[in-house]
Design a protein around this motif. Structure first.
Motif: not given
Length: 494
Positions: A115-116, A226-228, A233-234, A446-451
């Protein structure tokens, strides 16, 4: 530039005479773009020796290419790729071999598709770049950084520049972090409890790899860096997003089976919420209750220009339960890629071994240059200038936001370099960002910051570290005008 003779080779199954094979080899190099206009070819003698052919064969091949304007001759200086030679096509050429591998089966684990988002590389070309985490050249102390780099290149520091530290770090940088950086956060540590990393993101990755397995659970803030989320996930662990409130991560919402808690208490990413001291103590108590570890990402504590930052969560920890992540990339420049981990010795030992197996250690010259920049006082002076400049820009941001009726969803109590914003209901922040580019405005959706699946669509982040203060109000005016145009007819803006 002279082309190295090692780049020339004949195909073992090639057809035709040696002379024609050499011609085709050079012509292919020019047409593919490997050989550029004006580059010098090896001498006929050197190329003949390298290919194992007679010199006259190479000479004849060069002469034919000269006649066809692929090559030019400059007297006794040799042969060059002609300025009139055909230019390679704009599209990338297909490889000579056919890829017969079924990569959908061959790839055992996927790391792409996270998502980053990618930030535009040309952000500085935009008139109103409300982008987060980039460097304003007017604030950076380039002259003293260059002097520190030159000092680190000197004979005295030859060992630090050229040595393979294997799994160790520059002792001069470690000493500065121990004696100056960590005490400002209320943290005491020993040298064996610190590890230098390639930025905070690398520190988070090392931590996840050491602490998490497919059977363990990580709790992270929602929204979050988002990178976290991509890192977790990885790692294939179980991930539980915990929705933050105006004070950051609520300890009571952390599941009892959580093994590792990731949090940003100083400046919650991206909402900028600062966790109060009472909640910090409750978070430590909750971690003790469920026997979980805490990973504290203490980014942006240096940008606390409104009031002194709160003590780090790590400074309140009496059990070794908190692992601290720090970084110089935000306060110096992102391309530095230099951060650090602070934790109990058994954890640092494993993280050090993992780092050594992946990249051994961050470059010694970069570590020594940074240690000079820090120890000579340039870093403190830079942070003071940066705080003053950010304070001025924040004031202009607040004025413009109020003037044009924009809505702040979150702002740092101590300072920071961004605002977390909320557009009216029904406004898609991704579409808004796309349309704003035509106005010369860059924002961060901001969408990529949310799960999860049901992500809010109308949040976005406005960074103000990279935009000139005189352009802030006009940029916010453009933003407000675009939102107004996107509003459905007859709707009430909220």
């Amino acid at each position: 530039m002279a082309l190295p003779v090692e780049t020339f080779f004949l195909q073992p199954d090639a057809q035709g005479t040696l002379q024609s094979q050499i011609q085709q080899m050079i012509a292919r190099g020019i047409l593919s773009g490997r050989f550029q206009h004006g580059e010098k070819l090896p001498s006929t003698r050197k190329l003949a020796q390298h290919l194992g052919v007679s010199r006259i064969t190479v000479t004849i091949a060069y002469t034919e290419l000269l006649a066809n304007d692929y090559l030019s001759s400059k007297g006794r200086s040799g042969y060059y790729v002609s300025e009139n030679a055909p230019s390679p096509p704009a599209f990338s050429q297909a490889p000579d071999t056919q890829d017969a591998i079924d990569w959908t089966r061959a790839i055992g684990q996927r790391f792409s598709g996270g998502v980053t988002p990618r930030k535009p590389q040309d952000w500085s070309d935009y008139r109103y770049p409300f982008v987060y985490g980039q460097v304003d050249q007017s604030m950076f102390d380039h002259a003293n950084w260059r002097l520190c780099a030159l000092q680190a290149l000197g004979q005295r520091d030859f060992t630090s520049m050229t040595s393979d530290y294997y799994d160790q770090d520059d002792p001069q940088l470690i000493e500065f972090i121990l004696r100056h950086t960590l005490p400002r956060r209320g943290i005491t540590a020993a040298p064996e409890q610190i590890l230098i990393t390639m930025g905070a993101q690398n520190a988070l990755w090392l931590t996840a790899q050491v602490l998490l397995t497919q059977r363990r659970r990580a709790a992270l803030e929602d929204p979050c860096y988002h990178a976290l989320r991509d890192i977790l996930v990885q790692s294939r662990c179980h991930v539980t997003p915990v929705r933050v409130d105006q004070d950051g991560l609520p300890p009571e919402a952390i599941p009892p089976d959580t093994d590792v808690i990731f949090t940003t208490p100083s400046h919650q990413c991206p909402t900028n919420a600062t966790m109060p001291m009472s909640r910090r103590h409750r978070l430590l108590a909750r971690a003790r209750e469920i026997d979980a570890l805490i990973v504290e990402d203490d980014y942006e504590f240096e940008t606390s220009f409104l009031r002194p930052p709160s003590p780090a969560l790590k400074s309140l920890d009496t059990e070794g339960r908190v692992i601290y992540v720090g970084s110089f990339s935000k306060s110096l420049f992102p391309g530095l890629r230099l951060g650090y981990l602070v934790g109990s010795e058994p954890f640092i030992r494993e993280a050090r071994a993992l780092r050594a197996s992946v990249l051994r250690h961050p470059p010694g010259h970069i570590q020594r240059t940074t240690s000079y920049f820090l120890s000579l006082g340039h870093y403190d002076a830079l942070v003071r200038r940066m705080g003053s400049a950010l304070h001025e820009r924040r004031t202009k941001m607040e004025e413009g936001i109020a003037k044009f009726g924009l809505t702040i969803a979150g702002q740092g109590a101590h300072g920071g370099s961004s605002f977390w914003m909320r557009a009216p209901e029904g406004i898609d922040a991704k579409l808004l960002a796309s349309r704003l580019r035509n106005r010369g405005v860059l924002i961060e959706p901001g969408q990529s910051f949310f799960g999860g699946e049901d992500k809010p669509q109308n949040f976005f982040r406005l960074g103000y570290s990279s935009i000139h203060p005189n352009r802030i109000v006009n940029g916010l005016q453009e933003l407000a005008a675009e939102i107004e145009e996107m509003m459905p007819s007859g709707s009430i803006r909220r």
